[in-house]
Design an enzyme around this catalytic site. Structure first.
Site: not given
Ligand code: UDP
Length: 314
Positions: A37, A40-41, A80, A96, A150, A164
């Site tokens: 998104n 931070t990328g 993240s 989130k 975090y 899972y």
């Protein structure tokens, strides 16, 4: 008929480690779906891949539902914020993506019957009371401190990934990543490696927080990527520590940046951030034994390459 390429989905694929993973899997002959998104990328990290027909960039926040048509064979969840400064700027997105983002990507893994690798962190050990840190140590985390967003998100991420695995029989891997550095870190991300390099290159004082006696162990990105690839294709679930076991005080590290860069900078001392871990060094005996992995790049060498990269890119 030529065998179809396997498809790897990498969340946080436009980030520091995510983009190096994209490079590695394309090089190894996979198709790569890179989801990010961009909080931070940065698309600069994947600019060289955009014209590759085996690469696709999907701008999306994985904390929201993910719909991917067609098969996916591997999912690597690396999205993240990953710097203490970013946790302060984006506390809720950090929580989130570690919780909802992990849930959503696990849901996708279940639907696609994909193998799933979670990027966890040495932060699950908090300010550790056991040194060096083994995977069996449960940690010492302050849940309500500024880093808790975090640390607790990643601890939750590990818990839901195991759930899972147990409930839905998903093939999972958990890697606990210790401090890693190298080209494509954001110069202003606030972490110690880019901070000191930026300051050194501008002949500004290097800001050592606290007394500088706190320790960290720095792993060059290429060693880390190799460890992750070995874990993904191994039979173990983890969690497994991947990091460099050579430990430095932050003051020693500042001195090394000064000598490696040839700067005129000196050291200044600033207050220590809240809950800053006093010591950190991975025990990597599990990775050595099960993955036949250990880091190869000494800090002096990796640091030189990283300094040169920052010189040419900022
Ligand atoms: N640090 C420092 N000066 C800086 C940035 C960080 O002395 O300009 C220290 C920080 O207090 C910590 C260590 O360097 O003890 C590593 O910090 P970083 O933010 O890289 O990540 P952490 O390992 O704490 O997650």
């Amino acid at each position: 008929m030529a065998q179809r390429k396997k498809i790897v989905l990498i969340t946080g694929g436009a980030g520091f480690l995510g983009s190096h993973l994209c490079d590695r899997f394309l090089y190894d002959g996979y198709r790569v779906l890179c989801v990010d998104n961009l909080i931070t990328g940065n698309t600069k990290n994947i600019g060289h891949l955009l014209s590759d027909r085996n690469f696709r960039f999907i701008e999306h926040n994985v904390s929201k539902e993910i719909r991917i048509p067609g098969p996916v064979h591997y999912i690597l969840h690396f999205a993240s914020p990953a710097s203490p400064v970013d946790y302060l700027l984006y506390p809720i997105p950090t929580l989130k993506v570690g919780s909802l983002g992990t849930h959503n990507t696990l849901g996708l893994a279940k639907k696609k019957q994909a193998r799933y690798l979670l990027a966890s962190t040495s932060e699950v050990y908090g300010d550790p009371l056991v040194h060096p840190q083994k995977e069996t140590y449960w940690g010492n985390v302050n849940p309500i401190g500024p880093r808790g967003v975090y640390d607790e998100a990643k601890r939750f991420a590990e818990a839901i990934t195991m759930a899972y695995h147990r409930m839905h029989k998903i093939d999972i891997k958990i890697v606990r990543i210790f401090n890693t550095y190298g080209p494509r870190m954001r110069i202003k991300d606030g972490r110690v490696v880019p901070n000191f390099i930026y300051q050194a290159l501008h002949n500004e004082p290097l800001t050592v927080y606290g007394s500088g006696r706190q320790t960290r162990s720095f792993c060059y990105y290429s060693d880390l990527i190799e460890g992750i690839v070995r874990l993904l294709f191994s039979s173990m679930t983890g969690p497994v520590n991947i990091g460099n076991p050579k430990e430095f005080t932050i003051r020693e590290f500042a001195q090394l940046v000064i000598t490696s860069s040839g700067t005129k900078s000196r050291i200044v001392y600033k207050p220590l951030p809240i809950d800053d871990p006093k010591q950190r060094r991975p025990d990597i005996s599990l990775a050595r034994k099960e993955l036949n992995w250990e880091p190869l790049v000494p800090l002096e060498k990796g640091l030189k390459v990283t300094i040169d990269w920052f010189k040419n890119n900022f």
